[in-house]
Design an enzyme around this catalytic site. Structure first.
Site, mmCIF file in Angstrom:
data_model
loop_
_atom_site.group_PDB
_atom_site.id
_atom_site.type_symbol
_atom_site.label_atom_id
_atom_site.label_comp_id
_atom_site.label_asym_id
_atom_site.label_seq_id
_atom_site.Cartn_x
_atom_site.Cartn_y
_atom_site.Cartn_z
ATOM 1 N N ARG A 168 0.827 -1.200 0.000
ATOM 2 C CA ARG A 168 0.000 0.000 0.000
ATOM 3 C C ARG A 168 0.870 1.262 0.000
ATOM 4 N NH1 ARG A 168 -4.173 -0.160 4.740
ATOM 5 N NH2 ARG A 168 -2.215 -0.381 5.849
ATOM 6 N N ARG A 172 3.285 9.879 -4.077
ATOM 7 C CA ARG A 172 2.505 10.833 -4.883
ATOM 8 C C ARG A 172 3.436 11.769 -5.621
ATOM 9 N NH1 ARG A 172 -0.999 11.942 0.107
ATOM 10 N NH2 ARG A 172 -2.391 10.143 0.106
ATOM 11 N N ARG A 245 1.088 -8.428 17.300
ATOM 12 C CA ARG A 245 2.211 -7.521 17.475
ATOM 13 C C ARG A 245 1.688 -6.362 18.313
ATOM 14 N NH1 ARG A 245 7.286 -7.495 18.184
ATOM 15 N NH2 ARG A 245 8.385 -5.755 17.259
ATOM 16 N N ARG A 275 7.223 5.938 16.640
ATOM 17 C CA ARG A 275 6.731 7.302 16.428
ATOM 18 C C ARG A 275 6.492 8.000 17.758
ATOM 19 N NH1 ARG A 275 0.597 6.330 13.854
ATOM 20 N NH2 ARG A 275 -0.162 5.074 15.592
ATOM 21 N N GLU A 295 5.843 5.295 21.018
ATOM 22 C CA GLU A 295 5.289 3.955 20.772
ATOM 23 C C GLU A 295 6.424 2.970 20.522
ATOM 24 O OE1 GLU A 295 2.331 3.928 17.717
ATOM 25 O OE2 GLU A 295 1.251 5.610 18.592
ATOM 26 N N TYR A 342 -7.197 -6.486 11.289
ATOM 27 C CA TYR A 342 -7.012 -5.071 11.544
ATOM 28 C C TYR A 342 -8.129 -4.318 10.831
ATOM 29 C CZ TYR A 342 -5.665 -0.361 11.968
ATOM 30 O OH TYR A 342 -5.722 0.978 12.289
ATOM 31 N N ASP A 344 -9.947 -0.392 10.494
ATOM 32 C CA ASP A 344 -10.049 1.006 10.889
ATOM 33 C C ASP A 344 -11.441 1.226 11.485
ATOM 34 O OD1 ASP A 344 -7.568 2.203 10.381
ATOM 35 O OD2 ASP A 344 -7.973 2.334 8.234
HETATM 36 P P1 FAD Z 1 -11.953 -2.641 20.722
HETATM 37 O O1 FAD Z 1 -11.900 -1.172 20.654
HETATM 38 O O2 FAD Z 1 -10.696 -3.355 21.053
HETATM 39 O O3 FAD Z 1 -13.083 -3.045 21.757
HETATM 40 C C1 FAD Z 1 -13.239 -4.373 22.254
HETATM 41 C C2 FAD Z 1 -13.582 -4.279 23.729
HETATM 42 O O4 FAD Z 1 -13.895 -5.599 24.198
HETATM 43 C C3 FAD Z 1 -12.422 -3.770 24.570
HETATM 44 O O5 FAD Z 1 -12.826 -2.611 25.286
HETATM 45 C C4 FAD Z 1 -12.114 -4.922 25.506
HETATM 46 O O6 FAD Z 1 -11.742 -4.508 26.815
HETATM 47 C C5 FAD Z 1 -13.434 -5.689 25.528
HETATM 48 N N1 FAD Z 1 -13.265 -7.113 25.878
HETATM 49 C C6 FAD Z 1 -12.439 -8.001 25.278
HETATM 50 N N2 FAD Z 1 -12.547 -9.207 25.886
HETATM 51 C C7 FAD Z 1 -13.456 -9.075 26.877
HETATM 52 C C8 FAD Z 1 -13.981 -9.954 27.868
HETATM 53 N N3 FAD Z 1 -13.581 -11.229 27.959
HETATM 54 N N4 FAD Z 1 -14.898 -9.488 28.753
HETATM 55 C C9 FAD Z 1 -15.305 -8.170 28.679
HETATM 56 N N5 FAD Z 1 -14.834 -7.309 27.785
HETATM 57 C C10 FAD Z 1 -13.918 -7.740 26.882
HETATM 58 N N6 FAD Z 1 -8.527 3.181 13.346
HETATM 59 C C11 FAD Z 1 -8.751 4.303 12.610
HETATM 60 O O7 FAD Z 1 -9.792 4.376 11.919
HETATM 61 N N7 FAD Z 1 -7.884 5.355 12.646
HETATM 62 C C12 FAD Z 1 -6.735 5.351 13.370
HETATM 63 O O8 FAD Z 1 -5.982 6.308 13.352
HETATM 64 C C13 FAD Z 1 -6.454 4.156 14.145
HETATM 65 N N8 FAD Z 1 -5.337 4.086 14.891
HETATM 66 C C14 FAD Z 1 -5.057 2.934 15.588
HETATM 67 C C15 FAD Z 1 -3.884 2.878 16.332
HETATM 68 C C16 FAD Z 1 -3.571 1.711 17.022
HETATM 69 C C17 FAD Z 1 -2.279 1.652 17.816
HETATM 70 C C18 FAD Z 1 -4.442 0.598 16.964
HETATM 71 C C19 FAD Z 1 -4.096 -0.685 17.669
HETATM 72 C C20 FAD Z 1 -5.635 0.674 16.263
HETATM 73 C C21 FAD Z 1 -5.967 1.836 15.568
HETATM 74 N N9 FAD Z 1 -7.153 1.956 14.854
HETATM 75 C C22 FAD Z 1 -7.403 3.092 14.112
HETATM 76 C C23 FAD Z 1 -8.157 0.858 14.845
HETATM 77 C C24 FAD Z 1 -9.248 1.057 15.925
HETATM 78 O O9 FAD Z 1 -8.644 1.046 17.195
HETATM 79 C C25 FAD Z 1 -10.270 -0.078 15.805
HETATM 80 O O10 FAD Z 1 -10.863 -0.076 14.537
HETATM 81 C C26 FAD Z 1 -11.421 -0.023 16.830
HETATM 82 O O11 FAD Z 1 -11.004 0.365 18.095
HETATM 83 C C27 FAD Z 1 -12.043 -1.406 16.898
HETATM 84 O O12 FAD Z 1 -13.168 -1.416 17.759
HETATM 85 P P2 FAD Z 1 -13.655 -2.802 18.351
HETATM 86 O O13 FAD Z 1 -14.914 -2.544 19.077
HETATM 87 O O14 FAD Z 1 -13.632 -3.847 17.303
HETATM 88 O O15 FAD Z 1 -12.468 -3.257 19.353
#
Ligand code: FAD
Length: 362
Positions: A168, A172, A245, A275, A295, A342, A344
């Site tokens: 990806r 540009r 990771r 970063r 990080e 992964y 977003d």
């Molecule tokens: P999560 O936000 O992980 O929510 C899952 C929840 O389930 C957590 O709160 C956890 O505690 C809970 N859980 C898990 N197991 C249990 C259990 N057994 N009992 C009770 N609760 C539990 N996306 C973007 O669009 N832009 C960005 O700039 C961006 N930056 C990122 C940077 C990093 C470092 C990372 C890792 C991700 C980034 N993302 C970004 C992606 C973004 O974080 C995710 O798309 C989003 O948070 C996913 O939401 P989710 O609900 O799937 O997961």
């Protein structure tokens, strides 16, 4: 008795809960963390919104997702324009005409195109990430932007990695340095956490409650379980852990303005972090203090939060074996952990809307 027990108050769980609750379903949301918001969680530190689990920039080209999110928050006009620091020099990033000017002094698209073509290393059939990158951009761009950063991020030699990790790679031949090419982009003006307060309004929500360790009692509370945790946790990882990771985040409180930009990538090997983010620049704020976050990538250990899935064939196969064991009549899986992908944020919102719409209720 609830209709849905929603495990996880991250973006997937909160959007799903809102949609189903609006259709009259009785929902209970739990999260093992002591706060809602999942990885999007922001903490207010003296007026600066600190992105506790890494910086989150909302971006999407979906009109529907953008409109949906704007029901719960106002976005600022932030546009992501990170910079790269390599051996003490600063470069524009993602690679654009300004970067090529900084590297080679070229200033028109035609000059840049010719310089890029001259830099390419002729490799007929690139078989790994290093060979592919050299064949596309040559040695100087490879070593300045890709080699050390990739090695730190994945803890593997780029010669042992498949090319698709960087396929990806954006170059540009214009001065456009907007990291994303989506139609909409921004940061919630009050941080991400209030979005979750709005999404979960009037929906019973309990934090600090783990599903897996109380599973049978928890299951008895609802007809269906919407699970957004990691799929191997559901089975005590009895056939092995899926690999991730991870990142360690080191926050530091300072006075003044540390780096003049929200995100500076450090691409050389000898710098241990990938970063530094300076949170106040996501919000154009002028506080006298500042909070920066370094990080540090590292391997994941069982029991820790999970960041980036390692989507190789071994993990994909392990994931399939767990997936086959989930009772699809009782369980709905969603979000980045349960899907081992992964995503977003906009993808998670879209997927939660689609999943909720497919539920038969009422
Ligand atoms: P999560 O936000 O992980 O929510 C899952 C929840 O389930 C957590 O709160 C956890 O505690 C809970 N859980 C898990 N197991 C249990 C259990 N057994 N009992 C009770 N609760 C539990 N996306 C973007 O669009 N832009 C960005 O700039 C961006 N930056 C990122 C940077 C990093 C470092 C990372 C890792 C991700 C980034 N993302 C970004 C992606 C973004 O974080 C995710 O798309 C989003 O948070 C996913 O939401 P989710 O609900 O799937 O997961």
């Amino acid at each position: 008795m609830y209709d849905y027990l929603i495990v996880g108050a991250g973006l997937f769980g909160a959007v799903f809960a809102r949609q189903m609750s609006d259709r009259g379903a009785r929902c209970l949301v739990i999260d093992s963390r002591d706060h809602v918001g999942g990885n999007c969680y922001t903490r207010n530190d003296g007026g600066i919104q600190v992105h506790e689990y890494g910086p989150h920039i909302f971006h999407t080209s979906s009109e529907r997702v953008w409109q949906y999110m704007n029901r719960w928050t106002r976005f600022n006009h932030y546009v992501h324009r990170p910079k790269v620091c390599y051996r003490g020099r600063i470069y524009s990033f993602p690679i654009n005409l300004m970067t090529l000017y900084q590297l080679w002094g070229v200033s028109t698209p035609a000059e840049a195109k010719a310089a890029l073509e001259a830099a390419r290393v002729p490799i007929q059939t690139p078989s790994n990430l290093e060979e592919w990158a050299l064949s596309q951009v040559g040695e100087e761009i490879y070593y300045t932007f890709i080699c050390g950063y990739t090695r730190k991020q994945w803890h593997r030699d780029p010669r042992d990695l498949p090319a698709d990790i960087v396929k990806r790679l954006v170059i540009r031949l214009t001065f456009d340095d907007n990291y994303f090419s989506d139609r909409y982009q921004g940061i919630p003006v009050a941080g991400y956490t209030p979005i979750f307060g709005a999404l979960l309004a009037n929906i019973p929500t309990e934090t600090g409650v783990d599903f897996v360790s109380n599973r049978s009692m928890m299951e008895s509370q609802a007809t269906k379980i919407v699970y957004t945790g990691s799929i191997d946790d559901l089975f005590g990882a009895d056939i092995g852990w899926l690999e991730w990771r991870n990142m360690s985040f080191e926050h530091e409180y300072l006075l003044g303005d540390f780096q003049g930009v929200s995100t500076m990538h450090y691409t050389e090997d000898s710098v241990p972090f990938t970063r530094i983010c300076e949170h106040k620049h996501f919000a154009f704020s002028h506080h006298e203090h500042t909070i920066i976050t370094r990080e540090y990538p590292r391997d994941w250990q069982p029991g820790e939060p999970r960041h980036y899935p390692i989507n190789d064939e071994t993990n994909a196969e392990l994931y399939r074996r767990y997936r086959d064991r989930v009772d699809g009549r009782r369980y709905v899986l969603g979000g980045r952990l349960a899907d081992y992908r992964y995503y977003d944020m906009h993808q998670v919102v879209e997927s939660a809307l689609v999943t909720a719409a497919a539920e038969r209720h009422g």
